[in-house]
Design an enzyme around this catalytic site. Structure first.
Site, PDB file in Angstrom:
ATOM      1  N   GLY A  23      -4.998  -3.187   6.006  1.00 20.76           N
ATOM      2  CA  GLY A  23      -5.744  -3.664   6.869  1.00 20.76           C
ATOM      3  C   GLY A  23      -6.177  -4.912   7.351  1.00 20.76           C
ATOM      4  O   GLY A  23      -7.162  -5.287   7.923  1.00 20.76           O
ATOM      5  N   SER A  24      -5.707  -5.812   6.490  1.00 18.99           N
ATOM      6  CA  SER A  24      -5.921  -7.350   6.582  1.00 18.99           C
ATOM      7  C   SER A  24      -5.767  -7.933   7.797  1.00 18.99           C
ATOM      8  O   SER A  24      -6.289  -8.701   8.330  1.00 18.99           O
ATOM      9  CB  SER A  24      -5.510  -7.963   5.278  1.00 18.99           C
ATOM     10  OG  SER A  24      -4.076  -8.500   5.635  1.00 18.99           O
ATOM     11  N   MET A  29       2.752   2.399   8.977  1.00 17.40           N
ATOM     12  CA  MET A  29       4.003   2.961   8.250  1.00 17.40           C
ATOM     13  C   MET A  29       4.793   3.869   8.618  1.00 17.40           C
ATOM     14  O   MET A  29       5.327   4.592   7.822  1.00 17.40           O
ATOM     15  CB  MET A  29       3.528   2.857   6.638  1.00 17.40           C
ATOM     16  CG  MET A  29       2.991   1.737   6.082  1.00 17.40           C
ATOM     17  SD  MET A  29       3.900   0.129   6.279  1.00 17.40           S
ATOM     18  CE  MET A  29       5.207   0.400   5.094  1.00 17.40           C
ATOM     19  N   ARG A  30       4.685   4.213   9.801  1.00 18.37           N
ATOM     20  CA  ARG A  30       5.744   5.230  10.369  1.00 18.37           C
ATOM     21  C   ARG A  30       6.621   4.655  11.752  1.00 18.37           C
ATOM     22  O   ARG A  30       5.900   3.686  12.260  1.00 18.37           O
ATOM     23  CB  ARG A  30       4.747   6.453  10.838  1.00 18.37           C
ATOM     24  CG  ARG A  30       4.072   7.302   9.955  1.00 18.37           C
ATOM     25  CD  ARG A  30       3.117   8.324  10.751  1.00 18.37           C
ATOM     26  NE  ARG A  30       3.896   9.018  11.617  1.00 18.37           N
ATOM     27  CZ  ARG A  30       4.544  10.343  11.492  1.00 18.37           C
ATOM     28  NH1 ARG A  30       4.322  10.873  10.184  1.00 18.37           N
ATOM     29  NH2 ARG A  30       5.265  11.006  12.444  1.00 18.37           N
ATOM     30  N   HIS A  72       5.439  -8.723  11.353  1.00 12.47           N
ATOM     31  CA  HIS A  72       6.664  -8.266  10.277  1.00 12.47           C
ATOM     32  C   HIS A  72       6.537  -9.539   9.272  1.00 12.47           C
ATOM     33  O   HIS A  72       6.709 -10.759   9.813  1.00 12.47           O
ATOM     34  CB  HIS A  72       8.015  -8.044  10.761  1.00 12.47           C
ATOM     35  CG  HIS A  72       8.972  -7.670   9.996  1.00 12.47           C
ATOM     36  ND1 HIS A  72       9.120  -6.322   9.241  1.00 12.47           N
ATOM     37  CD2 HIS A  72       9.814  -8.550   9.369  1.00 12.47           C
ATOM     38  CE1 HIS A  72       9.897  -6.392   8.315  1.00 12.47           C
ATOM     39  NE2 HIS A  72      10.573  -7.566   8.304  1.00 12.47           N
TER      40      HIS A  72
HETATM   41  C1  GRF Z   1       1.889  -6.841   6.403  1.00 22.66           C
HETATM   42  O1  GRF Z   1       2.757  -7.640   5.418  1.00 22.66           O
HETATM   43  C2  GRF Z   1       2.385  -6.853   7.682  1.00 22.66           C
HETATM   44  O2  GRF Z   1       3.539  -7.961   8.105  1.00 22.66           O
HETATM   45  C3  GRF Z   1       3.256  -5.484   7.575  1.00 22.66           C
HETATM   46  O3  GRF Z   1       2.419  -4.575   6.948  1.00 22.66           O
HETATM   47  C4  GRF Z   1       1.651  -5.425   5.966  1.00 22.66           C
HETATM   48  C5  GRF Z   1       0.205  -4.993   6.467  1.00 22.66           C
HETATM   49  O4  GRF Z   1      -0.874  -5.348   5.677  1.00 22.66           O
HETATM   50  N1  GRF Z   1       3.710  -5.039   8.862  1.00 22.66           N
HETATM   51  P1  GRF Z   1      -2.162  -5.346   6.214  1.00 22.66           P
HETATM   52  O5  GRF Z   1      -2.407  -3.919   6.027  1.00 22.66           O
HETATM   53  O6  GRF Z   1      -2.689  -5.940   7.457  1.00 22.66           O
HETATM   54  O7  GRF Z   1      -3.132  -6.062   5.145  1.00 22.66           O
END
Ligand code: GRF
Length: 205
Positions: free
Chosen positions: A12-13, A89-90, A108
């Protein structure tokens, strides 16, 4: 159109960076709800700490369409106007994409169309790319494919590992994702074919 719905599955960064910009006023928007398909996602805990509406919607045993119908209902219930994928992630069903036409954004970690799919930073590193980066884009029915809103380039440095490279890409993700959201919320753009044309004419971060 200012109510954001964040979908995430992990750290969730990116969500955190967006939330910080909303709090500081740098992003004129409101986080209406944060939804995770994974109960243990650190991003969901963070949303609760920040006092934001946070929901775990489990996907176990549900077909993709059935799960996505739950998501649509939840997002609509919270009055969400723009859906922000932040490490979600889906794969989304076509029905979900059609429920929010050109109203879903994704970040991405590569310069699309290079290295779509999982572990894009590792893919670029192992490929031997000298420049990679990140892409904020609209979501369509194909994976990592919709019209590009913003991109930032990141050089691969001597001595880099996939991890150090990923960390530098992530810093840029945090910048361009909020910029992309700001552009979409402002409505000051048009889409010509695949091209997102902004009134400021800026194409790169
Ligand atoms: C990031 O690298 C983003 O580009 C990809 O998934 C990762 C998520 O990271 N879609 P975070 O959970 O936002 O830290």
């Amino acid at each position: 159109m200012r109510r954001l719905g964040i979908l995430l599955s992990g750290r969730g960064s990116n969500f955190e960076a967006i939330a910080r910009n909303v709090r500081s006023g740098a992003l004129d928007a409101e986080i209406a709800v944060v939804i995770s398909n994974r109960a243990e996602a650190p991003g969901l805990a963070l949303a609760r700490q920040l006092g934001l509406p946070a929901r775990h919607i489990p996907s176990k045993g549900l077909e993709r369409e059935a799960y996505d119908a739950l998501l649509i209902e939840a997002l609509r219930g919270h009055g969400v106007e723009l859906v922000i994928l932040a490490g979600y992630m889906r794969l989304l069903s076509p029905a979900f994409v059609r429920a929010f036409p050109m109203r879903i954004l994704n970040i991405h970690p590569s310069l699309l169309p290079a290295f779509p799919g999982l572990d894009a930073q590792h893919q670029a590193f192992e490929y031997g790319a000298k420049i990679t980066g990140c892409t904020a884009h609209f979501v369509d029915e194909q994976l990592d494919h919709g019209p590009v809103i913003r991109q930032a380039a990141v050089a691969v440095l001597p001595g880099d590992t996939a991890e150090t490279l990923s960390a530098r890409i992530l810093e840029r993700e945090h910048e361009i994702y909020s910029e992309a959201i700001r552009i979409v919320l402002s409505g000051r753009y048009r889409i010509e074919g695949r091209r997102v044309v902004t009134e400021d004419g800026i194409n790169v971060a």
